[in-house]
Design a protein around this motif. Sequence first.
Motif, PDB file in Angstrom:
ATOM      1  N   UNK A 175       4.065   2.649 -17.232  1.00  0.00           N
ATOM      2  CA  UNK A 175       4.967   3.825 -16.722  1.00  0.00           C
ATOM      3  C   UNK A 175       3.693   4.518 -15.604  1.00  0.00           C
ATOM      4  N   UNK A 176       2.508   4.873 -16.281  1.00  0.00           N
ATOM      5  CA  UNK A 176       1.704   5.652 -15.451  1.00  0.00           C
ATOM      6  C   UNK A 176       1.127   4.963 -14.275  1.00  0.00           C
ATOM      7  N   UNK A 177       1.073   3.362 -14.517  1.00  0.00           N
ATOM      8  CA  UNK A 177       0.727   2.757 -13.240  1.00  0.00           C
ATOM      9  C   UNK A 177       1.741   2.731 -12.026  1.00  0.00           C
ATOM     10  N   UNK A 178       3.312   2.881 -12.722  1.00  0.00           N
ATOM     11  CA  UNK A 178       4.329   2.862 -12.001  1.00  0.00           C
ATOM     12  C   UNK A 178       4.154   4.142 -10.907  1.00  0.00           C
ATOM     13  N   UNK A 179       3.727   5.324 -11.337  1.00  0.00           N
ATOM     14  CA  UNK A 179       3.438   6.698 -10.896  1.00  0.00           C
ATOM     15  C   UNK A 179       2.459   6.362 -10.061  1.00  0.00           C
ATOM     16  N   UNK A 180       1.393   5.896 -10.418  1.00  0.00           N
ATOM     17  CA  UNK A 180       0.067   5.562  -9.318  1.00  0.00           C
ATOM     18  C   UNK A 180       0.671   4.741  -8.235  1.00  0.00           C
ATOM     19  N   UNK A 181       1.490   3.754  -8.463  1.00  0.00           N
ATOM     20  CA  UNK A 181       1.931   2.830  -7.462  1.00  0.00           C
ATOM     21  C   UNK A 181       2.840   3.802  -6.385  1.00  0.00           C
ATOM     22  N   UNK A 182       3.703   4.922  -6.980  1.00  0.00           N
ATOM     23  CA  UNK A 182       4.108   5.639  -5.973  1.00  0.00           C
ATOM     24  C   UNK A 182       3.358   6.378  -5.431  1.00  0.00           C
ATOM     25  N   UNK A 183       2.238   7.039  -5.715  1.00  0.00           N
ATOM     26  CA  UNK A 183       1.252   7.763  -4.968  1.00  0.00           C
ATOM     27  C   UNK A 183       0.548   6.843  -4.035  1.00  0.00           C
ATOM     28  N   UNK A 184       0.059   5.511  -4.313  1.00  0.00           N
ATOM     29  CA  UNK A 184      -0.458   4.817  -3.575  1.00  0.00           C
ATOM     30  C   UNK A 184       0.548   4.472  -2.274  1.00  0.00           C
ATOM     31  N   UNK A 185       1.611   4.215  -2.562  1.00  0.00           N
ATOM     32  CA  UNK A 185       3.077   4.050  -1.209  1.00  0.00           C
ATOM     33  C   UNK A 185       2.767   5.285  -0.804  1.00  0.00           C
ATOM     34  N   UNK A 186       2.498   6.476  -0.923  1.00  0.00           N
ATOM     35  CA  UNK A 186       2.401   7.649  -0.286  1.00  0.00           C
ATOM     36  C   UNK A 186       1.238   7.595   0.604  1.00  0.00           C
ATOM     37  N   UNK A 187       0.112   6.897   0.171  1.00  0.00           N
ATOM     38  CA  UNK A 187      -1.217   6.979   0.968  1.00  0.00           C
ATOM     39  C   UNK A 187      -0.839   6.272   2.122  1.00  0.00           C
ATOM     40  N   UNK A 188      -0.344   5.153   1.867  1.00  0.00           N
ATOM     41  CA  UNK A 188       0.265   4.245   3.017  1.00  0.00           C
ATOM     42  C   UNK A 188       1.194   4.633   3.894  1.00  0.00           C
ATOM     43  N   UNK A 189       1.824   5.645   3.669  1.00  0.00           N
ATOM     44  CA  UNK A 189       3.109   5.887   4.420  1.00  0.00           C
ATOM     45  C   UNK A 189       2.485   6.946   5.380  1.00  0.00           C
ATOM     46  N   UNK A 190       1.577   7.409   4.913  1.00  0.00           N
ATOM     47  CA  UNK A 190       0.734   8.352   5.838  1.00  0.00           C
ATOM     48  C   UNK A 190       0.328   7.619   7.197  1.00  0.00           C
ATOM     49  N   UNK A 191       0.079   6.210   6.900  1.00  0.00           N
ATOM     50  CA  UNK A 191      -0.274   5.577   8.300  1.00  0.00           C
ATOM     51  C   UNK A 191       0.782   5.412   9.320  1.00  0.00           C
ATOM     52  N   UNK A 192       1.966   5.299   8.518  1.00  0.00           N
ATOM     53  CA  UNK A 192       3.197   5.074   9.205  1.00  0.00           C
ATOM     54  C   UNK A 192       3.534   6.316   9.950  1.00  0.00           C
ATOM     55  N   UNK A 193       3.330   7.530   9.343  1.00  0.00           N
ATOM     56  CA  UNK A 193       3.477   8.854   9.897  1.00  0.00           C
ATOM     57  C   UNK A 193       2.744   8.940  11.473  1.00  0.00           C
ATOM     58  N   UNK A 194       1.456   8.440  11.334  1.00  0.00           N
ATOM     59  CA  UNK A 194       0.552   8.719  12.415  1.00  0.00           C
ATOM     60  C   UNK A 194       0.929   7.586  13.475  1.00  0.00           C
ATOM     61  N   UNK A 195       1.693   6.488  13.124  1.00  0.00           N
ATOM     62  CA  UNK A 195       1.558   5.330  14.061  1.00  0.00           C
ATOM     63  C   UNK A 195       3.120   5.686  14.946  1.00  0.00           C
ATOM     64  N   UNK A 196       3.469   6.792  14.869  1.00  0.00           N
ATOM     65  CA  UNK A 196       4.861   7.014  15.636  1.00  0.00           C
ATOM     66  C   UNK A 196       4.368   7.601  17.050  1.00  0.00           C
ATOM     67  N   UNK A 197       3.740   7.166  17.581  1.00  0.00           N
ATOM     68  CA  UNK A 197       3.343   7.433  19.049  1.00  0.00           C
ATOM     69  C   UNK A 197       2.898   5.950  19.930  1.00  0.00           C
ATOM     70  N   UNK A 198       3.382   6.098  21.104  1.00  0.00           N
ATOM     71  CA  UNK A 198       3.403   5.080  22.195  1.00  0.00           C
ATOM     72  C   UNK A 198       1.712   5.023  22.425  1.00  0.00           C
ATOM     73  N   UNK A 199       1.080   6.170  22.384  1.00  0.00           N
ATOM     74  CA  UNK A 199      -0.547   6.232  22.786  1.00  0.00           C
ATOM     75  C   UNK A 199      -0.960   5.630  21.505  1.00  0.00           C
ATOM     76  N   UNK A 200      -0.826   5.253  20.427  1.00  0.00           N
ATOM     77  CA  UNK A 200      -1.357   4.804  19.272  1.00  0.00           C
ATOM     78  C   UNK A 200      -2.141   3.794  19.791  1.00  0.00           C
ATOM     79  N   UNK A 201      -3.399   3.599  19.227  1.00  0.00           N
ATOM     80  CA  UNK A 201      -4.457   2.546  19.775  1.00  0.00           C
ATOM     81  C   UNK A 201      -3.734   1.197  19.903  1.00  0.00           C
ATOM     82  N   UNK A 202      -4.230   0.404  20.996  1.00  0.00           N
ATOM     83  CA  UNK A 202      -3.702  -0.932  21.098  1.00  0.00           C
ATOM     84  C   UNK A 202      -3.969  -1.856  19.940  1.00  0.00           C
TER      85      UNK A 202
END
Lengths: 552, 550
Positions: free
Chosen positions: B325-352
Amino acid sequence: MLLTSVVFAPLIGAIVCLIMPKELTRVVAVLTSAITFALSLFLILPFLGGGDASRAIEVFGGAYGEKLHFVHRLPWITGETFSIEYFLGVDGLSMPLIVLTTFVALLACLASWNFNEWKINKSIKGYFFLFLLLEMGMIGTFAALNFFLFYIFWEIMLLPMYFLIGVWGGPRKEYAAIKFFLFTLAGSVLMLVALVAMFFYSGEAVAGGAPSGYLSGVEITQGTFDLIELATNDAIQQHFGASSTLFLGRAFAPLMFMFLFVGFAVKLPAVPLHTWLPDAHVEAPTPISMILAGVLLKMGGYGFLRLCYPIFPTGGVAWAGVLATIGVVSILYGALCAMAQTDFKKLVAYSSVSHMGYVLLGIAVMTHTGFQGAMFQMIAHGVSSPMCFFLVGVIYDRAHHREINRFGGLWLTMPKYGTMATIGFFASLGLPGLCGFIGEIYVLLGTFEARHQFAWAVPAAILAASAVILTAGYVLWLIQRVYLGPEREEHAGFPEATGREMLILVPFAAFCILFGILPKHLFFDYVNGTLVNIVDAVQAATQTGAAYAAGF
Amino acid sequence: MFEQFWIPTVTDLTRFAPELTLVATLVALLVAPLIMGRSAKTAGWIALLGTAATILATLRVGGSVHAEGISGLARPAAAGMLILDNLTVYFKIVLMLFLAGVTILWFIGSAEKEQHGEEFFVLLVGSALGMVLMTATLNLLMIVIAIELASLPSYAIVAFNKRNRTAAEASLKYVIFGGVSAAIMLYGVSLLYGLYHTLNVADIAARAVVHLNTGHNSAIICIALFCFFAGVAFKIAAVPFHFWCPDAFEGAQIEVTTWLSVSSKAAALVLLLRIVDAFSAATAAHSMVIQITVLSGLAWGLGIIAAVTCTWGNFAAYRQQNVKRMLAYSSIAHAGYMLMAAAIFVHPNAPADHSPIAAVLVYLLIYAFMNLGAFGIVAMVQWKTGGETVDAFNGLGRRAPWIAVPMVFCLVSLVGLPPFAGFIAKVWLLLALGEAGNTLCWTLIVVAVFNTLVSLFFYFRIVKAMFLVDDGRDAFTPPIAGTALVNVCGLILILFGVIFINQPRDIAKRYAANLFTPAVLKPHDRRATATSTTPPDLASMRTELADGSK
């Protein structure tokens, strides 16, 4: 290459420790630290004669970062928009600390020689493996001149230290170990923010100073992690120091300075971030306490001198009052706490807080004398405080307790040990003629020197000077309670300090005295040039930045 | 009339050989018992062979991936029904390697006592097929089908041990949450279809951007998009759609937990990145103002969810006694880290070179190793001692040093400290965030590093139990193969963290480049074979919308 071999010799030794049979582990470990120490002595050679004005430029360079010795640079991590170098080098700032590290590590390794007689003596291989890994991390931190590399070495130290305290420590070891880890990590995550921010902002600076980032439509320019470049590149310095450079809406330099400062202040440790230290010291085994007090605390001071001031001089002005206050509070609070302790080891731990307060004060005033005093205080404390911890360890091995009030008359029972103890504690007290004095007096003089610049300098100096009385109070009272007085029956059977113990104590004692008598020839000649360069650069930068600092 | 019925050519089919191989594996798993009699191990071997064959097929196809990315198996080819580009190739390889790792774990621990190996692997490979499809489509219908194909076997496989009440309960929770979010997602999808009469996400994005900017239908578009993203967020287990995750992970048998912890999140993240990319591509033709107004909403929305997800996951993990269960929450947290990348990717100027995507890909790869190692060790402790609480790890350093040491590597790597690969993964993510360089990004950086500190608390509870606490439990010998597996994971974490720092990123960069962006097809020529890759111009779109609203 020499520097690289000094850094990684302990790692090789650590791996050999794992392979060799159990009986040979400690031999391998001592040999490794001895070899590392011997190698590190070669680092002193280019600094010889640095005291001559004629050779100063050759040894230290005309400005900060101009002259580095034993430089080893290799491309390490590369990408399209950045490159991280493997970059090692020494100047007058890091050389003495590296030698101190290998010196203390060697003696701490000797102090671990009786590992098999410890109460917790499981897994000797693991102990020496982690010990040597820790040594590698410490030397690497002092030698690294790339921020990324520095950060990696900085963090590598955490894990071995956690286990060394947590596995081989005293009754509350779990608590002490995780507390140490959490405090240090809390500081270093702020450092990580600064690491990323400094990289991108230096890229902006090189590109002309416009805010970059593709979200604002500006191409990213390559920044740098090079600590020397960050401090000496004019474009970067201008951009970092400009009050128009913002980070999350706050001025960049003071904020980054603070991020870095908190990371280093935890290590130093400065009040109120010091609470991990008494716990860690009390629970850690003696050799680890020696390392902790002798070397790890110096990382904080080194961090200020290497990162905070050269890179963010305006931040230094902006926070000078705060830093000096923290320094003075640390001096006084540490001394008062030390006075109240009945646990021998805790007393020494709090005295460390007090002594490292002088380092912070000396740095905060940003004068030549202050910086020199702070640097000397670090080395002096690096010699005297491991000695004091070892003295506590010696008596703990015999009495199996550390209650000050249950001791007494030990000088009569163990005359050689008593003599050594007196030298060690008087050095810690700051008795003229011993090493502790020089650092404190330089810091106080440096603080007075800054009175034209800072209104608080004189009160701070007076308060810090008055703390010497407190220090004398707790040290003399300690000596009286533990070493003087009539001989006690329960101590009658205590054997005199053994040959091994004297082998550890005598070098410490010798340096306590030598540093007190010959500070110039043993220390300032090799160091001052670099410190002068740093202070000159800082003062030059703050002339222009002073007005803005008031506005923060 | 015949034009309406389109039959894929051989070239089309060979491009999708990996998917077809997986389908063939499924068929083989079903048919094998009829020919060779029931045998769990045979099923395991078939799955392993199928995995290997899929990797080979992917490598073979990957060599021929067009620089622009190829979309095939639908007409027009640019519609994004089933996409073959570098990203899908990378994902398939990582997913299949992970599937192989999970299968090996199953061989070590469960193969002997398993009664229903065929069914187990049909479900496992079936969900893998669903995940592969999830990452390879930008068609609403296909997205829904792929998510369901990934989810339905997962529900069943969580409750695979039907005598286990916890597993049954976990599965029920999973089904209910999954069903509800599927319904919400379908609602969003049908709204979008109703608005725009198309299933092509690129088309929808192009029109939605115009609508959001003009305020035309913007409320309903927001609702539709929110519902649509909710379905994806459910698969990622992003807060507040995460409730199924700890229960399902705790109740499921450990190989299943291992599998779900990485694969379902990874697939949904890649899908999310694709959708986000479609939206940012849709704004490329518009002015900066439109880009900012439309995209910053999306970016802040995702960014806040990312920050909340990782913070929540780390804080919730602290109180857990059950390591799974602890590692389940850890996986939620790690998904959060990766979601951050999705958040900044929302831009047409994002690097090629798509550094945010590259950061996610590196993170996924390293995360897969960390989790395989950590769950593998939890599995071995459970098989040998029956316990999966933190207490079960007491004194593991003495009882089974060969699995305790790699566990430290995995856990420290999960915290994200050097010298382990987890730190490097985090650094790439932070650098990608810094490259974007606005307030949101720096805030996310601060959130991410503080979460490192928070996560130390709970990961080190296990380290503490293993090395600092010893209540004299019996020593045991973990299975040799399992020990080898987790030590390999530990070794990889060190190697990727110290020596081969560049390589994962270089590979990821290569695969993140040339992301397939489907062309926007105007409604009236949707059936035409000719494709236009030029984005729509605003004026013609306005007229078109005006026509449509008559």
